[in-house]
Design a protein around this motif. Structure first.
Motif, mmCIF file in Angstrom:
data_model
loop_
_atom_site.group_PDB
_atom_site.id
_atom_site.type_symbol
_atom_site.label_atom_id
_atom_site.label_comp_id
_atom_site.label_asym_id
_atom_site.label_seq_id
_atom_site.Cartn_x
_atom_site.Cartn_y
_atom_site.Cartn_z
ATOM 1 N N ILE A 137 7.802 17.480 7.631
ATOM 2 C CA ILE A 137 6.818 16.482 7.216
ATOM 3 C C ILE A 137 7.108 15.158 7.935
ATOM 4 C CG2 ILE A 137 6.351 17.496 4.946
ATOM 5 C CD1 ILE A 137 8.393 15.565 3.748
ATOM 6 N N SER A 138 6.114 14.308 7.991
ATOM 7 C CA SER A 138 6.288 12.991 8.610
ATOM 8 C C SER A 138 6.997 12.034 7.661
ATOM 9 C CB SER A 138 4.933 12.405 8.996
ATOM 10 O OG SER A 138 4.351 13.158 10.027
ATOM 11 N N HIS A 139 7.657 11.063 8.243
ATOM 12 C CA HIS A 139 8.308 9.993 7.484
ATOM 13 C C HIS A 139 7.926 8.666 8.121
ATOM 14 C CE1 HIS A 139 10.662 12.611 4.925
ATOM 15 N NE2 HIS A 139 10.951 13.343 5.992
ATOM 16 N N ASN A 140 8.236 7.577 7.441
ATOM 17 C CA ASN A 140 7.979 6.241 7.964
ATOM 18 C C ASN A 140 9.115 5.351 7.476
ATOM 19 O OD1 ASN A 140 7.019 3.633 8.564
ATOM 20 N ND2 ASN A 140 4.920 4.363 8.483
ATOM 21 N N LEU A 141 10.215 5.367 8.212
ATOM 22 C CA LEU A 141 11.396 4.615 7.797
ATOM 23 C C LEU A 141 11.237 3.129 8.079
ATOM 24 C CD1 LEU A 141 14.205 7.002 9.067
ATOM 25 C CD2 LEU A 141 13.187 6.873 6.788
ATOM 26 N N TYR A 142 11.902 2.342 7.243
ATOM 27 C CA TYR A 142 11.972 0.901 7.471
ATOM 28 C C TYR A 142 13.333 0.407 7.022
ATOM 29 C CZ TYR A 142 10.911 0.280 2.468
ATOM 30 O OH TYR A 142 10.942 0.323 1.092
ATOM 31 N N LEU A 143 13.790 -0.665 7.659
ATOM 32 C CA LEU A 143 15.069 -1.278 7.338
ATOM 33 C C LEU A 143 14.806 -2.627 6.700
ATOM 34 C CD1 LEU A 143 15.380 0.461 10.076
ATOM 35 C CD2 LEU A 143 17.578 -0.671 10.233
ATOM 36 N N THR A 144 15.509 -2.909 5.611
ATOM 37 C CA THR A 144 15.410 -4.217 4.962
ATOM 38 C C THR A 144 16.781 -4.880 5.057
ATOM 39 O OG1 THR A 144 13.757 -3.374 3.416
ATOM 40 C CG2 THR A 144 14.812 -5.464 2.858
ATOM 41 N N TYR A 145 16.822 -6.019 5.746
ATOM 42 C CA TYR A 145 18.062 -6.784 5.874
ATOM 43 C C TYR A 145 18.235 -7.646 4.633
ATOM 44 C CZ TYR A 145 18.235 -5.371 10.762
ATOM 45 O OH TYR A 145 18.311 -4.640 11.916
ATOM 46 N N GLU A 146 19.476 -8.072 4.369
ATOM 47 C CA GLU A 146 19.731 -8.827 3.140
ATOM 48 C C GLU A 146 19.027 -10.177 3.105
ATOM 49 O OE1 GLU A 146 23.934 -9.046 2.525
ATOM 50 O OE2 GLU A 146 24.246 -10.547 4.046
ATOM 51 N N ASP A 147 18.580 -10.683 4.259
ATOM 52 C CA ASP A 147 17.820 -11.934 4.254
ATOM 53 C C ASP A 147 16.334 -11.691 3.975
ATOM 54 O OD1 ASP A 147 16.848 -10.904 6.649
ATOM 55 O OD2 ASP A 147 17.491 -12.597 7.875
ATOM 56 N N TRP A 179 8.597 4.568 3.622
ATOM 57 C CA TRP A 179 7.388 4.089 2.944
ATOM 58 C C TRP A 179 6.676 5.238 2.231
ATOM 59 C CZ3 TRP A 179 6.822 -0.929 2.431
ATOM 60 C CH2 TRP A 179 7.219 -1.798 3.436
ATOM 61 N N ILE A 180 6.688 6.429 2.842
ATOM 62 C CA ILE A 180 5.951 7.573 2.301
ATOM 63 C C ILE A 180 6.706 8.224 1.148
ATOM 64 C CG2 ILE A 180 4.945 9.837 2.870
ATOM 65 C CD1 ILE A 180 4.887 8.841 5.843
ATOM 66 N N HIS A 181 8.028 8.302 1.255
ATOM 67 C CA HIS A 181 8.869 8.988 0.269
ATOM 68 C C HIS A 181 9.948 8.016 -0.215
ATOM 69 C CE1 HIS A 181 7.444 11.948 3.306
ATOM 70 N NE2 HIS A 181 6.991 12.532 2.207
ATOM 71 N N PRO A 182 9.643 7.181 -1.209
ATOM 72 C CA PRO A 182 10.582 6.136 -1.643
ATOM 73 C C PRO A 182 11.931 6.653 -2.153
ATOM 74 C CG PRO A 182 8.407 5.803 -2.601
ATOM 75 C CD PRO A 182 8.377 7.122 -1.904
ATOM 76 N N ILE A 183 12.022 7.953 -2.444
ATOM 77 C CA ILE A 183 13.293 8.513 -2.894
ATOM 78 C C ILE A 183 14.329 8.499 -1.772
ATOM 79 C CG2 ILE A 183 12.741 10.923 -2.354
ATOM 80 C CD1 ILE A 183 14.166 11.632 -5.019
ATOM 81 N N ILE A 184 13.867 8.476 -0.531
ATOM 82 C CA ILE A 184 14.782 8.445 0.621
ATOM 83 C C ILE A 184 15.396 7.054 0.711
ATOM 84 C CG2 ILE A 184 14.908 8.548 3.133
ATOM 85 C CD1 ILE A 184 12.766 10.692 3.059
#
Length: 118
Positions: A60-70, A100-105
């Motif tokens: 399946i497709s995913h859409n990862l994103y990184l959130t920095y502490e700032d 974004w698609i699978h918030p459990i990840i």
């Protein structure tokens, strides 16, 4: 028509800035595998400038994103099955990787500052 010397210096400086911003990262590269709805557990110690290569082995497709502490967010956009996306780590500190698609990840990293040049 001759260009003004000040304009030439400005253009040369701008060209150099663009080249520096688009230069490839010189740090290490780490691989993280995406399985169906989880990221592979890895014990990495990344530094600023290192690259994480996310390989989607899921069907399946995913859409990862990184959130920095700032609070800055870097999205890797949609990643279809059997594709790879790369993220260069730009800031030291705590980073959370999610989909974004699978918030459990979810994966958390502590990114160290850039190593001193030797």
């Amino acid at each position: 028509m001759a260009l003004d010397p000040a304009f030439r210096r400005l253009a040369a400086g701008l060209a150099l800035s663009v080249a520096l911003l688009t230069a490839p990262a010189s740090g290490e590269e780490f691989e993280v595998t995406i399985h169906h709805a989880e990221l592979q557990e890895v014990a990495i110690k990344p530094r600023v400038g290192d690259t994480i290569r996310f390989v989607n082995h899921a069907d399946i497709s995913h859409n990862l994103y990184l959130t920095y502490e700032d609070g800055q967010v870097e999205t890797l956009d949609t990643q279809p099955p059997r594709t790879t996306k790369r993220a260069v780590l730009h800031r030291a500190g705590h980073v959370v990787v999610r989909c974004w698609i699978h918030p459990i990840i979810r994966m958390e990293l502590d990114v160290a500052g850039k190593a001193a040049e030797q």
